[in-house]
Design an enzyme around this catalytic site. Structure first.
Site, mmCIF file in Angstrom:
data_model
loop_
_atom_site.group_PDB
_atom_site.id
_atom_site.type_symbol
_atom_site.label_atom_id
_atom_site.label_comp_id
_atom_site.label_asym_id
_atom_site.label_seq_id
_atom_site.Cartn_x
_atom_site.Cartn_y
_atom_site.Cartn_z
ATOM 1 N N ASN A 7 57.712 28.412 53.480
ATOM 2 C CA ASN A 7 58.322 29.017 54.663
ATOM 3 C C ASN A 7 58.905 27.923 55.563
ATOM 4 O OD1 ASN A 7 56.156 27.872 56.041
ATOM 5 N ND2 ASN A 7 55.060 29.800 56.296
ATOM 6 N N ASP A 196 54.504 40.045 48.658
ATOM 7 C CA ASP A 196 54.125 39.076 49.682
ATOM 8 C C ASP A 196 55.289 38.813 50.640
ATOM 9 O OD1 ASP A 196 52.169 36.909 50.632
ATOM 10 O OD2 ASP A 196 53.973 35.745 50.226
#
EC number: 3.1.2.2
Length: 323
Positions: A7, A196
């Site tokens: 991320n 996810d």
């Protein structure tokens, strides 16, 4: 681990790790199921037990994934997978994940046929008995989960912040050849990675901060998803505590190629996320505002799962302290 695995804060996506875990489980299960003379087969993922993300993995670290078969029934294989990260600059290593997965072997000649699994040898009779108990428990839970899988997520216009409708999210994906096994069905790891992603979007919308996967409750694969299907991955928040949030995610499949049929529920699970500051410290999670009776019911059910998990963790810590 590279930048496209992580991320914006540099933490590796939980879905990326889940995909690696599933690949390791599929390899060892398929190898074992073809270890004796018989019908060639490929192991298909049926269920992932609760998986805790013990420590974050970061860009630049090396992931080491190891798998071991711990139990076999006549038609299923239980696999224990451990993930360790290594900082190749310092040599420091740490365990990041432990997961238990269940596979069933499907014939290469007939995808609807489940072939028999070669038995494994146990060091002690207790290991077999404990494995059989786990097998019966997961079988019952899968049945119960499938029976309550009828919900759908509908869009709401101008929802209020911190409500279920405000953060709910969906992703639509066309299943292509690169997503699939030799049999033409979606890899379990591909599905979990998409789940996810959606859960992460729900959590980020709710908190407006950096978020990471803390754990995944049991993921149940109810039906196979074939190449050419369009899948809709939907997520909604069900519960928040002071420092965590539970997100329900399910996958619906629309088959368009070869055999048109009605949309069906293929996979379902609960993901738990935590909110982090820029320094990686836990932040308080805004309270979820429930509006409908169904949302209030799901909140109480999530609270029950949260308290149950918390009690188990405390019992394990006490047991470890006594040893």
């Amino acid at each position: 681990m590279r930048p496209d695995d992580a991320n914006i804060a540099g933490n590796v996506h939980g879905g990326t790790i889940l995909k690696m875990i599933e690949e390791a489980g599929a390899i060892i299960s398929t190898r074992h199921c073809n270890s004796q003379a018989g019908e060639p087969c490929v192991a298909a993922l049926a269920r992932v037990e609760r998986t805790d993300f013990l420590s974050p993995m970061c860009i630049g670290e090396v992931a080491n994934v190891s798998a071991e078969i711990t139990y076999t029934s006549r038609h299923s294989v239980e696999v224990q997978v451990n993930v360790m990260s290594e900082n190749i600059l310092t040599g420091a290593k740490k365990v990041t994940n432990k997961a238990t997965l269940w596979y069933v072997p499907l014939s290469l000649k007939n995808v609807n046929k489940v072939v028999e699994v070669p038995p494994i040898q146990y060091a002690r009779k207790e290991q077999e008995d404990e494995g059989k108990k786990r097998y019966e428990e997961q079988k019952l839970d899968r049945l119960e989960t499938k029976q309550r899988n009828g919900d759908v997520i509908l869009p709401v216009i101008n929802p209020e912040p911190h409500t279920v409708s405000y953060s709910q999210s969906s992703l639509i994906h066309l299943v292509g050849p690169s997503d699939c096994t030799l049999l033409g069905f979606v890899h379990g790891g591909v599905t979990m990675k998409l789940m996810d992603e959606v859960a992460g979007i729900v959590a980020a919308r709710h908190c407006k901060t950096n978020i990471v996967t803390a754990s995944v409750d049991a993921i149940n694969f109810h039906e196979k998803i074939k190449k050419g299907c369009v899948i809709t991955v939907s997520g909604r928040m069900t519960f928040t505590s002071n420092k965590s949030m539970e997100i329900e995610v399910f996958v619906d499949a629309d088959p368009f190629v070869d055999e048109p049929r009605e949309r069906y529920r293929a996979v379902s699970a609960f993901f738990t996320y935590v909110s982090l500051s820029k320094e990686g410290k836990p932040l308080p999670v805004p309270q979820l505002l429930t509006e409908t009776e169904d949302e209030k019911r799901r909140f109480e059910e999530g609270k029950g799962r949260y308290l149950q998990t918390k009690a188990k963790r405390q019992a394990q810590m006490q047991q470890a302290a006594q040893q």
